[in-house]
Design a protein around this motif. Structure first.
Motif, PDB file in Angstrom:
ATOM      1  N   UNK A  40      12.659  -0.712 -16.820  1.00 14.38           N
ATOM      2  CA  UNK A  40      13.624  -1.201 -15.838  1.00 14.38           C
ATOM      3  C   UNK A  40      13.265  -0.860 -14.408  1.00 14.38           C
ATOM      4  N   UNK A  41      12.117  -0.201 -14.204  1.00 17.51           N
ATOM      5  CA  UNK A  41      11.728   0.153 -12.842  1.00 17.51           C
ATOM      6  C   UNK A  41      12.566   1.261 -12.246  1.00 17.51           C
ATOM      7  N   UNK A  42      13.087   2.150 -13.106  1.00 14.78           N
ATOM      8  CA  UNK A  42      13.932   3.240 -12.619  1.00 14.78           C
ATOM      9  C   UNK A  42      13.160   4.095 -11.622  1.00 14.78           C
ATOM     10  N   UNK A  43      13.805   4.409 -10.501  1.00 16.60           N
ATOM     11  CA  UNK A  43      13.169   5.193  -9.457  1.00 16.60           C
ATOM     12  C   UNK A  43      12.541   4.351  -8.370  1.00 16.60           C
ATOM     13  N   UNK A  44      12.446   3.030  -8.573  1.00 16.90           N
ATOM     14  CA  UNK A  44      11.911   2.128  -7.561  1.00 16.90           C
ATOM     15  C   UNK A  44      13.063   1.443  -6.839  1.00 16.90           C
ATOM     16  N   UNK A  96       0.804  -1.213   0.000  1.00 18.24           N
ATOM     17  CA  UNK A  96       0.000   0.000   0.000  1.00 18.24           C
ATOM     18  C   UNK A  96       0.839   1.266   0.000  1.00 18.24           C
ATOM     19  N   UNK A  97       1.887   1.307   0.824  1.00 18.43           N
ATOM     20  CA  UNK A  97       2.729   2.504   0.880  1.00 18.43           C
ATOM     21  C   UNK A  97       3.430   2.742  -0.458  1.00 18.43           C
ATOM     22  N   UNK A  98       3.886   1.673  -1.074  1.00 13.99           N
ATOM     23  CA  UNK A  98       4.535   1.790  -2.388  1.00 13.99           C
ATOM     24  C   UNK A  98       3.556   2.340  -3.416  1.00 13.99           C
ATOM     25  N   UNK A  99       2.322   1.836  -3.407  1.00 10.47           N
ATOM     26  CA  UNK A  99       1.314   2.309  -4.346  1.00 10.47           C
ATOM     27  C   UNK A  99       1.037   3.794  -4.135  1.00 10.47           C
ATOM     28  N   UNK A 100       0.934   4.205  -2.864  1.00  9.64           N
ATOM     29  CA  UNK A 100       0.661   5.613  -2.571  1.00  9.64           C
ATOM     30  C   UNK A 100       1.833   6.495  -3.001  1.00  9.64           C
ATOM     31  N   UNK A 101       3.055   6.038  -2.765  1.00  8.04           N
ATOM     32  CA  UNK A 101       4.215   6.846  -3.141  1.00  8.04           C
ATOM     33  C   UNK A 101       4.308   7.037  -4.650  1.00  8.04           C
ATOM     34  N   UNK A 102       3.957   5.977  -5.395  1.00 11.79           N
ATOM     35  CA  UNK A 102       4.038   6.063  -6.854  1.00 11.79           C
ATOM     36  C   UNK A 102       2.932   6.917  -7.448  1.00 11.79           C
TER      37      UNK A 102
END
Length: 589
Positions: free
Chosen positions: A470-474, A454-460
Motif C-alpha cells: 500500500x506504499x505505507x510511509x510514502x 531523485x530526492x524520493x529515491x534518496x530518502x527511501x
C-alpha cells in the motif's frame, strides 16, 4: 450449476494428475489391511482356532498386524503428494479468478460474482481447505470402503452380492440427496447475502430512518429477509434428514441381512463360521466407517465445495462478449490517434459524458485536456487508453480501430497514470521496472531524473529499499513520482496523465511534464493546473457541449469558458500563495 464447478476443478487439477495418481497408489497401500482383514480373520478362525491349530490362527493375526505397519508407511507417503496436488491448484485458481475478475471490471461489467477480489481469493482459499480436508480424510475412509467391498468379493461371492445390492441403492440415494443439499445450501448462501444487502443500508442510514419514523418499515424489511433465510435453513435441514436413509441402506440393512441369513448360510454350508465373521468385520468395519463419514462429514464437505466452486465458476465463465474480436499482435507503423464522432454514456438513458467528439492527435503531440470539474475528462482518458469502448463512433490508432488491437500490445503501447498512483509491495527497483523488467540501472537513473524523483529515491534508501504494501510511509506526492518514473521507463509510445501530478507542487509538476514532453511519443495531460495547459502544444477544451481545440493564446482570445477557467486557476494559485506567505507578515497594531 454443479457441473460447471466440477469442470473448473478438473481444469485446474488436471496439470497435477501425476501427484494425484501417487496419492491414489499410496492410499491403496494404506487400505491393504482393510482389504485382507476379513479374509485373514476367516483363515484364523477356520484354519486355525476351530481346526485346533492355535499357532496357525495367531500367525494369521500376526500377518494382519504386519500389514498395518505397511499401511502406516503408505499413510506417511501420502501427505507430500497431497501438498503437491492441492497447493499448485490453489495458486493457478487464484490467478485465473483474479484475471477473469479484472477483465470483467475493465469491460465495465457490474454482475461479477463476489464484491471484491479479496472475497474471491478467500473463496479460493476455502476450496483449498475443503479439498485438502477431503483428500486427507475422505480418501482414507472411501478407500477403506472400496477395500471392504473388494475383500467381500474375495471372501464370498454370496456375501458380496447381498451387501453390494444394498450399497448400490444407498449410493444412488446419496447422489440424489447430495444434489438436493447442494441446491438448498446455495439458496441458504444467497439468502444470507440478501440479509446483509437489506440490513447494511438501513444501519448506515439509521439516523434518517429514525427521523422519518420509518422504523416499522425498516424492521419489516429486515424481518422479511431473515424469515426467507430461516425458511431456506429449514428446507436445508429437512433435506439433511434424508441422509439417515442412506446409512440405513448402506450399513444397517446389510448387517441385519447377514445376521438374519447366518443360520441358513451356515447350515447349507454356503458359508463357514470364519467367513461369516470376516463378512461382519468388512461391513461393521471398513464399510460402515466409509458410509458414515461420507453421509455426515463427507456430504458437508462436498456440498460446501460444490457451492464455492459454482460461485467461482460464474466468475471464470467464458461468456460471449459483445465487443469485436481483437486482432493478433502486429507491429504498428505509427501512433497517430484519431477520434471520429465518439459518444459515450454510462447508461442508454443517461446524458452522454462524451458526445460526438472528433479530434486528431498526431504522433508526438503534447495535448492538454481542460474543462470544468465533472465534465468527463477522466472518462475521456479511459476511452483514449482503450479501457472503455465508445457506444458510437471510432477511436483509431495507426488507422486501426483501438478495440481490435491485441490487448497485450495495446497495454504496451498506451500507458495511463491515474490520480491515485499505485505502488507495489517490494523494492523500489521492482516498482520502477514493473513495466520494463530488463531496464538497466542507467535507464532507471535517467527516468528518475527526468520526472524529478531523485530526492524520493534518496530518502527511501536507493533502488533496493523496500516499499511496504500500500506504499505505507510514502506521501501521495512520492507515490505519484514513483508511478511517473515507472511509466517514463516503460516502452509505451502514448502516455496519458490523468491528473497524475495533482499532489506535486507546481515546480515539481513542471519538471515531470517536461520530462515526459522530451520523451519520444505522444503525451496527453488531463490538466490539474493552468500551467499544464500553457506547456502543451495543443489544448482540448472539454466541457460536455461543443469541444474546442487550439493553443493557449488562441483559446484565451475566443473562448469565454477557457478564459474563465484560466482566471479561476490563477485566482486559486494567488490565494494559495498568499496563504503560504501570510504567516511571515508582521501584523499591524
Amino acid at each position: 450449476m454443479l457441473v460447471s464447478g466440477m469442470r473448473l476443478l478438473h481444469q485446474h487439477i488436471r496439470p497435477h494428475q501425476r501427484a494425484l495418481r501417487r496419492v491414489v497408489a499410496w492410499s491403496a497401500l494404506e487400505a491393504l489391511p482393510t482389504f485382507v482383514s476379513g479374509v485373514l480373520i476367516a483363515k484364523a478362525i477356520d484354519d486355525g482356532f476351530l481346526a485346533g491349530r492355535s499357532s496357525a490362527g495367531f500367525a494369521w493375526l500376526a500377518a494382519m498386524a504386519g500389514l498395518w505397519i505397511v499401511s502406516a508407511f503408505g499413510t506417511r507417503q501420502v501427505y507430500p503428494w497431497l501438498i503437491l496436488s492441492v497447493e499448485p491448484l490453489r495458486d493457478s485458481m487464484v490467478r485465473a479468478v483474479i484475471t477473469a475478475s479484472l477483465h470483467r471490471a475493465m469491460r465495465g461489467e457490474r454482475d461479477v460474482t463476489g464484491s471484491s477480489v479479496s472475497q474471491i481469493t478467500e473463496q479460493v482459499e476455502a476450496v483449498r481447505v475443503l479439498l485438502s480436508t477431503m483428500l486427507r480424510n475422505m480418501r482414507q475412509v472411501v478407500a477403506a470402503g472400496v477395500a471392504a467391498l473388494a475383500g467381500l468379493a474375495v471372501l464370498s461371492t454370496t456375501l458380496a452380492a447381498i451387501v453390494s445390492g444394498f450399497v448400490v441403492l444407498a449410493m444412488t440415494l446419496f447422489v440424489v440427496v447430495l444434489r438436493s443439499l447442494f441446491l438448498r445450501y446455495r439458496v441458504v448462501v444467497l439468502r444470507s447475502e440478501q440479509v446483509g444487502n437489506v440490513a447494511a443500508p438501513i444501519v448506515s442510514g439509521i439516523r434518517d430512518v429514525a427521523t422519518q419514523a420509518a422504523e416499522p418499515r425498516a424492521a419489516a424489511d429486515v424481518a422479511d429477509a431473515i424469515e426467507e433465510q430461516a425458511e431456506a435453513l429449514r428446507g436445508f435441514a429437512r433435506t439433511r434428514v434424508l441422509r439417515l436413509l442412506v446409512v440405513t441402506l448402506g450399513v444397517h440393512l446389510p448387517l441385519i441381512s447377514l445376521v438374519a441369513l447366518a443360520p441358513w448360510l451356515l447350515s447349507s454350508q454356503m458359508l463357514t463360521t470364519g467367513a461369516l465373521a470376516g463378512g461382519v468385520i468388512y461391513v461393521a468395519g471398513g464399510l460402515q466407517s466409509a458410509v458414515m463419514f461420507l453421509v455426515n462429514a463427507g456430504s458437508t464437505l462436498l456440498v460446501s465445495l460444490g457451492v464455492v466452486l459454482d460461485r467461482l465458476a460464474e466468475v471464470c465463465a467464458d461468456e460471449p462478449s459483445t465487443t469485436p474480436a481483437r486482432s493478433s499482435a502486429s507491429p504498428l507503423d505509427g501512433y497517430n490517434m484519431r477520434l471520429q464522432r465518439v459518444t459515450f454514456g454510462y447508461s442508454q438513458h443517461a446524458r452522454p459524458v462524451v458526445h460526438d467528439l472528433s479530434i486528431d492527435v498526431p504522433e508526438g503531440t503534447h495535448l492538454a485536456v481542460v474543462g470544468p470539474s465533472g465534465a468527463g475528462k477522466s472518462t475521456l482518458a479511459n476511452l483514449l487508453a482503450g479501457l472503455t469502448e465508445p457506444q458510437h463512433g471510432q477511436i483509431l490508432l495507426d488507422g486501426g480501430e483501438l478495440g481490435r488491437i491485441d490487448e497485450q500490445q495495446l497495454r504496451r503501447e498506451i500507458a495511463l497514470i491515474p490520480q491515485d498512483a499505485y505502488v507495489f509491495a517490494g523494492t523500489v527497483r521492482e516498482n520502477l521496472t514493473y513495466l520494463r523488467p530488463d531496464a538497466t540501472t542507467e535507464a532507471l537513473a535517467d527516468a528518475v531524473a527526468a520526472v524529478g524523483a531523485g530526492e524520493t529515491l534518496a530518502r527511501l534508501g536507493g533502488y533496493e529499499a523496500t516499499i511496504p504494501a500500500g506504499g505505507e510511509g510514502l506521501s501521495p506526492a512520492e507515490r505519484q513520482l514513483i508511478a511517473l518514473a515507472r511509466v517514463h521507463l516503460c516502452p509505451a509510445r502514448i502516455v496519458i496523465l490523468d491528473e497524475a501530478t495533482c499532489h506535486l507542487d507546481p515546480a515539481a509538476e513542471a519538471l515531470a511534464e517536461h520530462g515526459f514532453a522530451r520523451r519520444p511519443g505522444t503525451l496527453i495531460v488531463i490538466a490539474h493546473r493552468i500551467s499544464s495547459a500553457e506547456r502543451a502544444d495543443r489544448i482540448l477544451l472539454f466541457s460536455g457541449t461543443t469541444p474546442e481545440v487550439g493553443t493557449h493564446d488562441d483559446l484565451l482570445a475566443r473562448s469565454d469558458l477557457y478564459a474563465e477557467l484560466v482566471g479561476y486557476w490563477r485566482d486559486e494559485h494567488r490565494a494559495r500563495h498568499t496563504d503560504e506567505v501570510e504567516p511571515e507578515a508582521s501584523p499591524h497594531p
